[in-house]
Enzyme design. Structure first.
Site, mmCIF file in Angstrom:
data_model
loop_
_atom_site.group_PDB
_atom_site.id
_atom_site.type_symbol
_atom_site.label_atom_id
_atom_site.label_comp_id
_atom_site.label_asym_id
_atom_site.label_seq_id
_atom_site.Cartn_x
_atom_site.Cartn_y
_atom_site.Cartn_z
ATOM 1 N N HIS A 121 15.236 48.377 19.458
ATOM 2 C CA HIS A 121 14.390 48.962 18.887
ATOM 3 C C HIS A 121 14.919 51.108 17.934
ATOM 4 C CE1 HIS A 121 11.293 45.955 19.523
ATOM 5 N NE2 HIS A 121 11.490 46.255 20.649
ATOM 6 N N ASP A 122 14.901 51.679 19.456
ATOM 7 C CA ASP A 122 15.603 53.145 18.917
ATOM 8 C C ASP A 122 16.769 53.671 18.744
ATOM 9 O OD1 ASP A 122 12.840 53.664 21.642
ATOM 10 O OD2 ASP A 122 12.745 53.166 19.916
ATOM 11 N N ASP A 129 10.300 58.646 24.439
ATOM 12 C CA ASP A 129 9.420 57.652 25.688
ATOM 13 C C ASP A 129 10.074 57.065 26.448
ATOM 14 O OD1 ASP A 129 7.582 54.791 24.240
ATOM 15 O OD2 ASP A 129 8.862 55.738 24.192
ATOM 16 N N ASP A 149 15.528 54.015 23.787
ATOM 17 C CA ASP A 149 15.174 55.632 23.823
ATOM 18 C C ASP A 149 16.321 56.396 24.145
ATOM 19 O OD1 ASP A 149 12.408 54.753 24.759
ATOM 20 O OD2 ASP A 149 12.320 56.131 23.587
HETATM 21 O O1 RIB Z 1 7.742 48.473 20.637
HETATM 22 C C1 RIB Z 1 9.339 49.000 20.323
HETATM 23 C C2 RIB Z 1 8.302 50.520 20.572
HETATM 24 O O2 RIB Z 1 7.867 51.138 22.032
HETATM 25 C C3 RIB Z 1 9.990 51.045 21.396
HETATM 26 O O3 RIB Z 1 10.361 52.520 20.817
HETATM 27 C C4 RIB Z 1 10.267 51.553 22.468
HETATM 28 O O4 RIB Z 1 10.920 52.154 23.104
HETATM 29 C C5 RIB Z 1 8.608 51.301 23.053
HETATM 30 O O5 RIB Z 1 7.965 52.568 23.356
HETATM 31 CA CA CA Z 2 10.683 53.961 22.409
#
Ligand code: RIB
Ligand code: CA
Length: 306
Positions: free
Chosen positions: A237-238, A9, A14
């Site tokens: 995160h990603d 997303d 990302d």
């Molecule tokens: O909680 C973090 C996630 O939510 C990550 O993938 C960020 O891109 C959002 O999609």
């Molecule tokens: Ca994401």
């Protein structure tokens, strides 16, 4: 050569994950599929198409689900990723590429069958497309070698005290995936909240001065500015979910039985990990629980400066 589809997303983090994976020589990216999440699907898919053309990643880019399985959730103004999903960054609009005509779930299925059980998935947004593929095609799940996802948390949350955004945005889809029998590696907030980049990492990217490294540096700079304004920290995160697939040794994992709370005024979207084995079910998720962030940062920078 390992074969991978990234379902995302896009989203600032990302985009970093895509940039890193695109430079990794261990895998062949077979496509990018878009899902409603950080921003609406039309922004996500445009970001994916523009990003792929910008870095010369010649792969199919597909539209995907524009709402979750059971709700009408769509993010409007997202503080974390901005109105378009890439913060203040504006990529040139793709001129030489257009979207693959197949919707994400069909592309995922057809590619999985063509890979004869060797296809791996990196999922960095809500799991709507994956759940649709599982629901629409009975032999899809059997043909996925491994699914790495950013989502959930054994302890904590970021949407509220006990739900992480990707799972919270479509808990029914996450439940379908968790019950599918697909080999799952979860990279949740337990580790991602520690995956924080530094100004020295940005300097290393700027020094390389490539299209990929400069774009990554621009994204990180946006994240530093966001943090200075009271927003989220410079959290990968990603990209950490990508590391679970491409640099697994930077984390330690525990296998648990996990499901997703789909009801509850205060708990919907919570990922329940049966750490005590109270329910007697065999583990269905390998959850990352500990992170060597220095090792992760070194790997990520090495991918972005290639
Ligand atoms: O909680 C973090 C996630 O939510 C990550 O993938 C960020 O891109 C959002 O999609
Ligand atoms: Ca994401």
């Amino acid at each position: 050569m390992r074969k991978l589809i990234i379902d995302c997303d896009t989203g600032t983090d990302d985009a970093i994950a895509i940039l890193a994976a695109a430079n990794c020589s261990d895998i062949e990216i077979l496509g990018i599929t878009s899902v409603n999440g950080n921003v609406s699907e039309n922004h996500v898919s445009a970001n994916n198409l523009n990003l792929c053309e910008y870095i010369g990643l010649e792969v199919p880019v597909c539209h995907g689900a524009f709402v979750p399985l059971y709700s009408g959730f769509q993010n409007t103004e997202d503080m974390t990723h901005g109105a378009t999903g890439l913060g203040t960054i504006v990529l040139p609009s793709a001129e030489h590429h257009s979207f693959d005509p197949r919707i994400a779930s069909r592309f995922l299925y057809e590619t999985a069958m063509a890979c004869h059980g060797e296809l791996e998935l990196l999922v960095t947004g809500p799991m709507t497309n994956i759940a649709l593929a599982i629901i629409q095609y009975p032999d899809f799940a059997l043909n996925i070698r491994h699914l790495y996802f950013m989502g959930g948390s054994v302890i904590g949350g970021n949407v509220n005290t006990n739900a992480e955004f990707n799972i919270w945005a479509d808990p029914e889809a996450a439940h379908v995936v968790m019950m599918s029998g697909i080999k799952l590696t979860m990279v949740g907030l337990d580790v991602t909240l520690k995956a924080i980049m530094t100004k020295e990492d940005v300097s290393a990217l700027r020094k390389r001065n490539s299209r990929t490294s400069n774009l990554a540096a621009d994204i990180l700079d946006f994240m530093f500015e966001r943090f200075a304004r009271g927003g989220e920290n410079v959290i990968m995160h990603d990209a950490l979910a990508a590391a679970a697939a491409l640099c697994p040794e930077c984390m330690e994992y525990e296998s648990v039985w996990m499901d997703v709370e789909r009801s509850g005024d205060y708990t919907r979207g919570h990922t329940f990990a049966d750490l005590r084995g109270r329910f007697g079910n065999p583990p269905n998720v390998r959850a990352a629980m500990r992170l060597d962030n220095d090792r992760f940062r070194a790997w990520l920078v090495s991918m972005l400066v290639k």
